[in-house]
Write a protein that holds these residues in place. Sequence first.
Motif, PDB file in Angstrom:
ATOM      1  N   CYS A  12       6.358  10.362  32.531  1.00 41.92           N
ATOM      2  CA  CYS A  12       5.922   9.867  31.383  1.00 41.92           C
ATOM      3  C   CYS A  12       6.046   8.221  31.299  1.00 41.92           C
ATOM      4  O   CYS A  12       7.295   7.827  31.632  1.00 41.92           O
ATOM      5  N   THR A  13       5.178   7.544  30.752  1.00 44.43           N
ATOM      6  CA  THR A  13       5.404   6.073  30.418  1.00 44.43           C
ATOM      7  C   THR A  13       6.640   5.887  29.344  1.00 44.43           C
ATOM      8  O   THR A  13       7.496   4.995  29.343  1.00 44.43           O
ATOM      9  N   LYS A  14       6.693   6.742  28.416  1.00 41.70           N
ATOM     10  CA  LYS A  14       7.655   6.603  27.144  1.00 41.70           C
ATOM     11  C   LYS A  14       9.141   7.018  27.239  1.00 41.70           C
ATOM     12  O   LYS A  14       9.658   6.665  27.273  1.00 41.70           O
ATOM     13  N   TRP A  24      -0.100   7.574  36.662  1.00 36.71           N
ATOM     14  CA  TRP A  24       0.732   6.575  36.482  1.00 36.71           C
ATOM     15  C   TRP A  24       0.182   6.057  35.478  1.00 36.71           C
ATOM     16  O   TRP A  24      -0.994   5.716  35.158  1.00 36.71           O
ATOM     17  N   GLY A  25       1.267   5.448  34.518  1.00 38.36           N
ATOM     18  CA  GLY A  25       0.759   5.142  33.205  1.00 38.36           C
ATOM     19  C   GLY A  25       0.380   5.793  31.967  1.00 38.36           C
ATOM     20  O   GLY A  25       0.140   5.152  31.147  1.00 38.36           O
ATOM     21  N   GLU A  26       0.415   7.189  32.254  1.00 35.26           N
ATOM     22  CA  GLU A  26       0.027   7.847  31.067  1.00 35.26           C
ATOM     23  C   GLU A  26       1.430   8.396  30.237  1.00 35.26           C
ATOM     24  O   GLU A  26       2.336   8.446  30.831  1.00 35.26           O
ATOM     25  N   TYR A  27       0.810   9.120  29.211  1.00 36.35           N
ATOM     26  CA  TYR A  27       1.953   9.621  28.514  1.00 36.35           C
ATOM     27  C   TYR A  27       1.833  11.294  28.769  1.00 36.35           C
ATOM     28  O   TYR A  27       0.844  11.719  28.857  1.00 36.35           O
ATOM     29  N   LYS A  97       4.376   0.267  23.138  1.00 33.02           N
ATOM     30  CA  LYS A  97       5.153   1.321  23.418  1.00 33.02           C
ATOM     31  C   LYS A  97       6.318   1.421  22.906  1.00 33.02           C
ATOM     32  O   LYS A  97       6.988   2.327  22.669  1.00 33.02           O
TER      33      LYS A  97
END
Length: 97
Positions: A12-14, A24-27, A97
């Motif tokens: 997860c990005t966060k 890639w780059g999603e939550y 973010k």
Amino acid sequence: MPSLGGLPEVPCTKCGQHVPGLAWGEYCPPCREGRRKRAVRIARRISGVVGVLTAVWVFIELPVTVTARVWGAGVVVATWFLVRQIATRLLMEFLPK
């Protein structure tokens, strides 16, 4: 750790939690829901301010007839709804973010 489809799990990005099926780059779903709640809360405030400003404009500018006031009320409601939807979408994309 490979996922069921053989592709690697993506973090997860966060929060960094590895979730299968995430691009890639999603939550991850919990982070996405928290982000959505925050965006909706801010968008509600923005749309409220814009709705009040539109109502003031309608009250000042439109003639004092029943038809004009009904159309003016419709414009206020439509403005509030559209601004809320647009602000929510934009905030989902551009909140830090």
